[in-house]
Design a protein around this motif. Sequence first.
Motif, PDB file in Angstrom:
ATOM      1  N   GLN A 141      28.946  93.285 -14.698  1.00  0.00           N
ATOM      2  CA  GLN A 141      29.298  94.597 -14.099  1.00  0.00           C
ATOM      3  C   GLN A 141      30.214  94.341 -12.910  1.00  0.00           C
ATOM      4  N   VAL A 150      32.233  95.933  -9.549  1.00  0.00           N
ATOM      5  CA  VAL A 150      32.314  97.042  -8.580  1.00  0.00           C
ATOM      6  C   VAL A 150      33.466  96.762  -7.617  1.00  0.00           C
ATOM      7  N   GLU A 157      22.505  96.879 -14.491  1.00  0.00           N
ATOM      8  CA  GLU A 157      22.643  97.750 -15.671  1.00  0.00           C
ATOM      9  C   GLU A 157      23.492  98.975 -15.319  1.00  0.00           C
ATOM     10  N   LYS A 158      23.989  99.654 -16.377  1.00  0.00           N
ATOM     11  CA  LYS A 158      24.788 100.854 -16.200  1.00  0.00           C
ATOM     12  C   LYS A 158      23.888 102.062 -16.392  1.00  0.00           C
ATOM     13  N   THR A 159      23.967 103.043 -15.520  1.00  0.00           N
ATOM     14  CA  THR A 159      23.134 104.243 -15.672  1.00  0.00           C
ATOM     15  C   THR A 159      23.865 105.232 -16.584  1.00  0.00           C
ATOM     16  N   ASN A 167      27.086 106.471 -15.557  1.00  0.00           N
ATOM     17  CA  ASN A 167      28.133 105.462 -15.456  1.00  0.00           C
ATOM     18  C   ASN A 167      28.132 104.709 -14.123  1.00  0.00           C
ATOM     19  N   LYS A 168      27.022 104.810 -13.381  1.00  0.00           N
ATOM     20  CA  LYS A 168      26.934 104.052 -12.140  1.00  0.00           C
ATOM     21  C   LYS A 168      26.351 102.664 -12.450  1.00  0.00           C
ATOM     22  N   ILE A 169      26.441 101.776 -11.469  1.00  0.00           N
ATOM     23  CA  ILE A 169      25.923 100.421 -11.698  1.00  0.00           C
ATOM     24  C   ILE A 169      24.691 100.208 -10.819  1.00  0.00           C
ATOM     25  N   ARG A 170      23.578  99.866 -11.486  1.00  0.00           N
ATOM     26  CA  ARG A 170      22.334  99.703 -10.740  1.00  0.00           C
ATOM     27  C   ARG A 170      21.986  98.218 -10.619  1.00  0.00           C
ATOM     28  N   LYS A 223      28.915 103.125  -7.168  1.00  0.00           N
ATOM     29  CA  LYS A 223      29.784 104.054  -7.902  1.00  0.00           C
ATOM     30  C   LYS A 223      30.601 103.265  -8.911  1.00  0.00           C
ATOM     31  N   PRO A 224      30.929 103.895 -10.043  1.00  0.00           N
ATOM     32  CA  PRO A 224      31.699 103.134 -11.036  1.00  0.00           C
ATOM     33  C   PRO A 224      33.077 102.753 -10.489  1.00  0.00           C
TER      34      PRO A 224
END
Length: 558
Positions: free
Chosen positions: A439, A441, A474-476, A479-482, A553-554
């Motif tokens: 992922q 960012v 992971e992606k929520t 579309n955010k990244i957790r 945020k994506p």
Amino acid sequence: MTKRVFQSIFLCAAVTLILTAVFTTLFQYRTARENLQTQIEEEATYISEAFDTVESGARASLFDRIGKISQNRITWISENGEVLYDNRADADNMDNHLSRPEVSEAASDGAGESERDSATRKTETLYYALRLSDGSLLRIAAESASLWGVLASTYSPLLLIAAVVLLLAGFIAFVLTRAIVRPFNTLDLKHPLENKTYDELSPLLRRLDKQNQESHEQVRLLTARQEEFDLITSGMQEGLVIFSKDGTVLSANAAARAILSGETGGSYLQLCREKHYLSVVESALAGKAKTKKMKQGGRVYTLTATPVQNSLAGNAAVLFIVDITDSELSEKMRREFSANVSHELKTPLTSILGYAEIIGNGLAEESDIPKFADRIHKEAARLLTLIEDIIKLSQLDEDELRAEFVPVKLSELCQSVLQELSQKAEKAGVTLHFSGDEQTVSGFEPSLYEMIYNLCDNAIAYNKPGGRVNVSLEKTPENKIRLSVRDTGIGIAEEHLGRVFERFYRVDKSHSKETGGTGLGLSIVKHAALMHDAELSIESTPQVGTTVQILFKPLKTN
Ligand code: ADP
């Protein structure tokens, strides 16, 4: 205007009526008099002709016959003025008539005339005398109404006619007035040039149209200015209120209305009753600027009221409200932070000074010296870490770092952190796990590394032997990244959860010191998350474990 037009028309009609009546009467009177004059002259001529045709002995009976049928007074006078015959009076009793003007004139010139008024009877008598062929004199007198008599006789019908005519004139004046005034009353002043009215009004209507255009332009400009002002002030975060000299609220922007939460449009007292607000507004209205702090709805504001000097309108006032809650809070935090930093620096320095002094004074046993040197080393290292953390924190406050944001691969970062902490984990008997895809960012890599490092470091430090640390990416659905760091450690009690992100806050001071903690780790995480616009959350159950999550945020793709 209606009244004046009516009065003018009516007066005109009344004057015309009176003048017409007077002149008509005068004319009638003159004509009647002339006719009477002619009539008596003609009658005198006829009698004179008849006189010549009869013999002298029959002349008395001629007068007697004529006198009986004539409507006028007939008098026969001898050459020396003695009255020989009169059809209206007894000739014997009459005095000598030669002194009468008309008789004496006729005696000398052949004919004479005169008139005499009787004021009491309002009559006048016309006399005409003629010298007859034998030298005697004939006089005929006719009585007619004098001018006053004529006026008096026509007085009452004239008044009646005048009343009727004046009534009629009044009615006509009324109708005319309405007809004249109606075009004025129905003038369309908004569109002056569209009126179909008197030509004489054209210059006025043209001027009116010009004025209308000018005032429309002025209104348009004023409205535009007002809208511009409203637009600017409505977007302001600061409150702005304008008062008139009597304290009426002329304008209050949305922020001011929200803060003061009273009624606008009325007095300043209706807008808010808070004592500092009242004090500054009243001072400004009295001509003196004043500033005060006000606490309202859990926030702190500065109120600055300034008088607006206007020689005509007196003192109006402007109130400016600024929300200083955040700056007040950060000022408080800055003071606390300085106090904490001094304290935190003082503790290891005091230990270092103490051990160094013991060694320096030769008070320490030879065998204790390596132990004391080790303590000095540890405290110095702690001091260094502390200083490094403080520097990191202060760097995170600088906005310029945002300019250095680049795409950062988080999974690589997580794995290198875990790699770095593997020895520490091993020592503590904790196993480290990572799951998740690659992922990316947008961020400042050193800060992101620091965040993950601090979270994992805590997850190991506050764990139990045999515990686990799971780091996942992971992606929520949004579309955010957790990023999650979960441990199976000692956990944090509910009452501390809200405070662990504060600077120098530790749940258990001695445990934190043992693990080499500074109390700034989570604070750095919080500031780094803020800088990256990421949402930070923590969940924990004592003796079960803690999970910290960061939601990024994506990455924006162009
Ligand atoms: P420190 O340097 O003391 O670790 P931090 O700011 O990193 O300071 O953490 C603040 C406090 O929060 C710690 O002192 C500790 O009591 C608590 N804490 C942080 N992370 C955890 C965790 N994973 N499990 C249990 N307690 C934790």
